[in-house]
Design a protein around this motif. Structure first.
Motif, PDB file in Angstrom:
ATOM      1  N   LEU A 339     -59.241  82.208 -28.997  1.00  0.00           N
ATOM      2  CA  LEU A 339     -59.272  83.200 -30.155  1.00  0.00           C
ATOM      3  C   LEU A 339     -60.858  83.170 -30.578  1.00  0.00           C
ATOM      4  CD1 LEU A 339     -57.847  85.517 -31.903  1.00  0.00           C
ATOM      5  CD2 LEU A 339     -57.311  83.575 -33.353  1.00  0.00           C
ATOM      6  N   ALA A 340     -61.286  82.013 -30.727  1.00  0.00           N
ATOM      7  CA  ALA A 340     -62.742  81.513 -31.069  1.00  0.00           C
ATOM      8  C   ALA A 340     -63.739  82.138 -29.918  1.00  0.00           C
ATOM      9  CB  ALA A 340     -62.901  80.191 -31.155  1.00  0.00           C
ATOM     10  N   GLY A 341     -63.253  82.075 -28.631  1.00  0.00           N
ATOM     11  CA  GLY A 341     -64.003  82.435 -27.577  1.00  0.00           C
ATOM     12  C   GLY A 341     -64.257  84.018 -27.608  1.00  0.00           C
ATOM     13  N   LEU A 342     -63.176  84.717 -28.149  1.00  0.00           N
ATOM     14  CA  LEU A 342     -63.144  86.167 -28.259  1.00  0.00           C
ATOM     15  C   LEU A 342     -64.323  86.504 -29.487  1.00  0.00           C
ATOM     16  CD1 LEU A 342     -59.520  87.307 -27.568  1.00  0.00           C
ATOM     17  CD2 LEU A 342     -61.628  87.768 -26.290  1.00  0.00           C
ATOM     18  N   TYR A 343     -64.137  85.876 -30.585  1.00  0.00           N
ATOM     19  CA  TYR A 343     -64.996  85.958 -31.889  1.00  0.00           C
ATOM     20  C   TYR A 343     -66.395  85.934 -31.183  1.00  0.00           C
ATOM     21  CZ  TYR A 343     -61.926  85.881 -35.737  1.00  0.00           C
ATOM     22  OH  TYR A 343     -60.892  86.243 -36.680  1.00  0.00           O
ATOM     23  N   ARG A 344     -66.823  84.739 -30.488  1.00  0.00           N
ATOM     24  CA  ARG A 344     -68.020  84.427 -30.026  1.00  0.00           C
ATOM     25  C   ARG A 344     -68.755  85.702 -28.952  1.00  0.00           C
ATOM     26  NH1 ARG A 344     -70.086  80.635 -33.402  1.00  0.00           N
ATOM     27  NH2 ARG A 344     -68.348  79.133 -33.782  1.00  0.00           N
ATOM     28  N   TYR A 345     -67.789  86.019 -28.274  1.00  0.00           N
ATOM     29  CA  TYR A 345     -68.019  87.042 -27.154  1.00  0.00           C
ATOM     30  C   TYR A 345     -68.255  88.348 -27.986  1.00  0.00           C
ATOM     31  CZ  TYR A 345     -68.069  89.652 -23.176  1.00  0.00           C
ATOM     32  OH  TYR A 345     -68.704  90.344 -21.868  1.00  0.00           O
ATOM     33  N   GLY A 346     -67.401  88.595 -28.954  1.00  0.00           N
ATOM     34  CA  GLY A 346     -67.796  89.866 -29.552  1.00  0.00           C
ATOM     35  C   GLY A 346     -69.001  89.737 -30.560  1.00  0.00           C
ATOM     36  N   ALA A 347     -69.551  88.612 -30.710  1.00  0.00           N
ATOM     37  CA  ALA A 347     -70.765  88.492 -31.501  1.00  0.00           C
ATOM     38  C   ALA A 347     -71.985  88.347 -30.540  1.00  0.00           C
ATOM     39  CB  ALA A 347     -70.651  87.353 -32.654  1.00  0.00           C
ATOM     40  N   ALA A 348     -71.733  88.447 -29.353  1.00  0.00           N
ATOM     41  CA  ALA A 348     -72.928  88.241 -28.144  1.00  0.00           C
ATOM     42  C   ALA A 348     -73.321  86.936 -28.301  1.00  0.00           C
ATOM     43  CB  ALA A 348     -73.760  89.292 -28.677  1.00  0.00           C
ATOM     44  N   GLN A 349     -72.544  85.865 -28.651  1.00  0.00           N
ATOM     45  CA  GLN A 349     -72.779  84.492 -28.471  1.00  0.00           C
ATOM     46  C   GLN A 349     -72.174  84.087 -27.276  1.00  0.00           C
ATOM     47  OE1 GLN A 349     -71.506  82.416 -32.098  1.00  0.00           O
ATOM     48  NE2 GLN A 349     -72.676  83.940 -33.454  1.00  0.00           N
ATOM     49  N   TYR A 350     -72.662  84.304 -26.158  1.00  0.00           N
ATOM     50  CA  TYR A 350     -72.025  84.283 -24.813  1.00  0.00           C
ATOM     51  C   TYR A 350     -72.227  82.606 -24.530  1.00  0.00           C
ATOM     52  CZ  TYR A 350     -72.663  89.306 -24.902  1.00  0.00           C
ATOM     53  OH  TYR A 350     -72.591  90.584 -25.277  1.00  0.00           O
ATOM     54  N   PHE A 357     -63.865  79.123 -24.049  1.00  0.00           N
ATOM     55  CA  PHE A 357     -62.667  79.636 -22.994  1.00  0.00           C
ATOM     56  C   PHE A 357     -62.650  78.260 -22.071  1.00  0.00           C
ATOM     57  CE2 PHE A 357     -64.200  83.918 -23.881  1.00  0.00           C
ATOM     58  CZ  PHE A 357     -63.320  84.271 -24.577  1.00  0.00           C
ATOM     59  N   ARG A 358     -63.613  77.471 -21.903  1.00  0.00           N
ATOM     60  CA  ARG A 358     -63.362  76.304 -20.976  1.00  0.00           C
ATOM     61  C   ARG A 358     -62.763  75.073 -21.794  1.00  0.00           C
ATOM     62  NH1 ARG A 358     -63.582  76.288 -15.902  1.00  0.00           N
ATOM     63  NH2 ARG A 358     -65.212  77.327 -14.906  1.00  0.00           N
ATOM     64  N   ALA A 359     -62.881  75.092 -23.366  1.00  0.00           N
ATOM     65  CA  ALA A 359     -62.210  74.275 -23.995  1.00  0.00           C
ATOM     66  C   ALA A 359     -60.687  74.625 -23.936  1.00  0.00           C
ATOM     67  CB  ALA A 359     -62.805  74.302 -25.367  1.00  0.00           C
ATOM     68  N   PHE A 360     -60.555  76.076 -24.013  1.00  0.00           N
ATOM     69  CA  PHE A 360     -58.892  76.322 -23.939  1.00  0.00           C
ATOM     70  C   PHE A 360     -58.408  76.020 -22.668  1.00  0.00           C
ATOM     71  CE2 PHE A 360     -56.587  79.617 -21.658  1.00  0.00           C
ATOM     72  CZ  PHE A 360     -55.608  79.475 -22.393  1.00  0.00           C
ATOM     73  N   LEU A 361     -58.949  76.062 -21.574  1.00  0.00           N
ATOM     74  CA  LEU A 361     -58.540  75.512 -20.368  1.00  0.00           C
ATOM     75  C   LEU A 361     -58.364  74.257 -20.097  1.00  0.00           C
ATOM     76  CD1 LEU A 361     -60.772  77.950 -17.956  1.00  0.00           C
ATOM     77  CD2 LEU A 361     -58.232  78.174 -18.390  1.00  0.00           C
ATOM     78  N   HIS A 362     -59.252  73.309 -20.626  1.00  0.00           N
ATOM     79  CA  HIS A 362     -59.226  72.114 -20.656  1.00  0.00           C
ATOM     80  C   HIS A 362     -57.951  71.588 -21.581  1.00  0.00           C
ATOM     81  CE1 HIS A 362     -60.327  67.821 -20.211  1.00  0.00           C
ATOM     82  NE2 HIS A 362     -60.220  67.618 -21.682  1.00  0.00           N
ATOM     83  N   ALA A 376     -58.894  83.831 -18.984  1.00  0.00           N
ATOM     84  CA  ALA A 376     -59.935  83.166 -19.640  1.00  0.00           C
ATOM     85  C   ALA A 376     -61.249  82.876 -18.717  1.00  0.00           C
ATOM     86  CB  ALA A 376     -59.509  81.780 -19.827  1.00  0.00           C
ATOM     87  N   LEU A 377     -60.743  82.635 -17.387  1.00  0.00           N
ATOM     88  CA  LEU A 377     -61.996  82.790 -16.326  1.00  0.00           C
ATOM     89  C   LEU A 377     -62.687  84.075 -16.189  1.00  0.00           C
ATOM     90  CD1 LEU A 377     -59.866  80.457 -13.801  1.00  0.00           C
ATOM     91  CD2 LEU A 377     -62.058  79.867 -14.785  1.00  0.00           C
ATOM     92  N   GLN A 378     -61.841  85.182 -16.138  1.00  0.00           N
ATOM     93  CA  GLN A 378     -62.571  86.317 -16.218  1.00  0.00           C
ATOM     94  C   GLN A 378     -63.629  86.623 -17.571  1.00  0.00           C
ATOM     95  OE1 GLN A 378     -59.847  89.982 -15.713  1.00  0.00           O
ATOM     96  NE2 GLN A 378     -58.584  88.583 -15.285  1.00  0.00           N
ATOM     97  N   LEU A 379     -63.152  85.952 -18.467  1.00  0.00           N
ATOM     98  CA  LEU A 379     -64.222  85.987 -19.682  1.00  0.00           C
ATOM     99  C   LEU A 379     -65.273  85.246 -19.674  1.00  0.00           C
ATOM    100  CD1 LEU A 379     -61.373  86.374 -22.445  1.00  0.00           C
ATOM    101  CD2 LEU A 379     -63.133  88.112 -21.957  1.00  0.00           C
ATOM    102  N   ILE A 380     -64.855  83.988 -18.947  1.00  0.00           N
ATOM    103  CA  ILE A 380     -66.047  82.960 -18.644  1.00  0.00           C
ATOM    104  C   ILE A 380     -67.103  83.690 -17.853  1.00  0.00           C
ATOM    105  CG2 ILE A 380     -66.730  80.835 -17.325  1.00  0.00           C
ATOM    106  CD1 ILE A 380     -64.249  79.830 -18.222  1.00  0.00           C
ATOM    107  N   ALA A 381     -66.558  84.546 -16.633  1.00  0.00           N
ATOM    108  CA  ALA A 381     -67.399  85.283 -15.584  1.00  0.00           C
ATOM    109  C   ALA A 381     -68.314  86.374 -16.521  1.00  0.00           C
ATOM    110  CB  ALA A 381     -66.742  85.842 -14.571  1.00  0.00           C
TER     111      ALA A 381
END
Length: 492
Positions: A339-350, A357-362, A376-381
């Motif tokens: 969820l935090a990854g989506l917030y960051r992506y939506g705010a252009a904090q890539y 997203f890596r922390a989620f996978l870990h 999650a890997l698509q969003l990392i890409a």
């Protein structure tokens, strides 16, 4: 009545009530956080086993999400629960129940993902976190899910393949990328472990807390004790019920406190490999030494000083404090990282989005849903593609290759790889066209793959000179398009 508690990142004071009926329309106020650019809704978790932890689980996710995005301005989190935090809200429960006939928890129980979308759209949310709590021997299993509003995220996630010779021109091709419903690995633990967290007392009353942060002798409003701990007092969570935390004070006394008055920290922190971090003797001081190990380091206590959170950890046989913005948090619920990854992506904090997203996978390792991990890997890409300065040794294609190992028959992944190849290296056109063909052979009517193939062929037909200026052969695209599997055909 179902009450929506509202909190803005950077200012965790909140408390507006929002009422919903079974049609998902808002009755008490028109919109919650109307001027906030990005917000998630956390719905009360379903509790089919009657564990008593449904509301507490949703409040845990709410608070962990707030901790994850607390340094993001203009971002908010809404919590939808059965119980209110003021007397008028509780007194109106029966009246509103008669008027609306059904509360959001019932809507969620009846239709799950569609119900979550209805409630999220009603509050203008972009993401909806929800779940369920069931018994597992003496433990409880917390199952969490995420539904995103498609019409909000489609334009945010869309890949636009630009013309290198004229970046201001219309995109060469467009690929819509959709996030569907996502399921996360259950978190199974004894209740005191599940809700146990380093917290400290924090006053969240507009009038202040002259008698200390409010505490109760029992999990009910009328059981208030005359004095409470001063703000910043470290607390130990030993249980939860509804909106109440059962906490142990430093002297050993066990009392109850509203989730609202607990300053949550992560369960652990890691040290970024690219920068040094000081382990300080006390919050806000400069005395201490440099941390030598990356961790994770378990957080023992949390304290706020001048608006900044500090985490107490132990490392190399010494205890000290680290500043919140110098370390990477590890949250109890891996879904919070997504969820935090989506917030960051939506705010252009890539870069930050990729780390989340890596922390989620870990955090989920091999226990989670392959589809969610592939997403999650698509969003990392996508995060890597959008970064102005690409991380060394980490390409978007590498992340997609990892995703293809998990879901090798996903047409979106092949379409994404084609779009990324054309974006980063136009001369890779043959490989990109092979990916498009393969995507359509897997699912000839796949909306994203079909839209991307159509936009690519349209550009080749209408703008051949612009493509040639980029070193792209429009004839090769049109010839490949002739061989694409037609809509309505059977998968190959």
């Amino acid at each position: 009545m179902v009450v929506i508690l509202i909190a803005l990142s950077g200012s965790v004071t909140a408390g507006e009530g929002v009422c919903l009926n079974d049609a998902g329309r808002i009755s008490c106020v028109d919109r919650a956080l109307p001027h906030v650019a990005q917000k998630a809704v956390v719905l009360e978790f379903i509790d089919p086993s009657n564990t008593g932890y449904g509301e507490a689980a949703s409040r845990l996710m709410w608070r962990e999400t707030l901790t994850a995005i607390r340094n993001m301005r203009g971002r908010g989190v809404l919590l939808a629960t059965r119980s209110g935090d003021t007397a008028p809200q509780r007194e109106n429960w029966d009246e509103l129940l008669r008027e609306f006939g059904m509360d959001p928890v019932q809507i969620l129980q009846g239709s799950f993902h569609p119900g979550a979308l209805r409630l999220g759209k009603a509050l203008d949310g972009q993401m909806v976190a929800w779940g369920g709590v069931v018994k597992s021997d003496t433990r409880v299993a917390l199952h969490s899910f995420l539904s995103v509003i498609p019409e909000v995220w489609k334009p945010i996630l869309e890949i636009k393949v630009p013309l290198a010779s004229d970046p201001t021109a219309p995109a060469l091709a467009r690929l819509p990328v959709e996030i569907d419903r996502l399921a996360f690995a259950p978190v199974i633990a004894e209740p005191d472990v599940l809700f146990g967290s380093p917290v400290s007392a924090r006053c969240n009353l507009d009038a202040g807390c002259p008698n200390g942060v409010p505490i109760k002798s029992a999990p009910e409003e009328q059981a208030r004790l005359p004095t409470g701990p001063v703000e910043g007092t470290p607390l130990k969570i030993i249980g939860a019920r509804g909106k109440w935390l059962n906490v142990e004070l430093p002297a050993g006394e066990r009392v109850w406190m509203n989730f609202y008055h607990a300053e949550f920290g992560p369960i652990a922190v890691t040290i970024p490999p690219d920068r040094p971090v000081m382990l300080r003797n006390a919050p806000g001081t400069l005395q201490g030494g440099q941390l030598q190990t990356q961790g994770p380091h378990r957080v023992e206590s949390v304290r706020r000083t001048s608006g900044v959170l500090w985490y107490q950890i132990s490392s190399e046989h010494r205890s000290g404090w680290v500043k919140e913005d110098e370390v990477e948090p590890v949250h109890r619920l891996p879904a919070v990282h997504f969820l935090a990854g989506l917030y960051r992506y939506g705010a252009a904090q890539y870069p930050r989005a990729e780390r989340e997203f890596r922390a989620f996978l870990h955090g989920e390792t091999s226990r989670g849903d392959p589809v969610t991990h592939a997403m999650a890997l698509q969003l990392i890409a996508l995060s890597r593609l959008k970064q102005d300065v690409k991380p060394p040794g980490a390409s978007p294609e590498e992340a997609l290759s990892e995703a293809l190992k998990l879901t090798p028959f996903n047409p979106t992944l092949y379409s994404m790889r084609a779009a990324i190849r054309l974006t980063e290296e136009p001369k890779s056109l043959p490989a990109a066209l092979n990916d498009v063909t393969h995507a359509l052979s897997l699912y000839p009517d796949h909306p994203a793959a079909r839209a991307f193939a159509g936009s690519l062929a349209a550009s080749a037909e209408r703008r051949p000179q612009a493509l040639r200026a980029d070193g792209i052969d429009p004839t090769a695209i049109l010839e490949a398009a002739e061989a694409f599997p037609p809509p309505g055909s059977l998968p190959r």
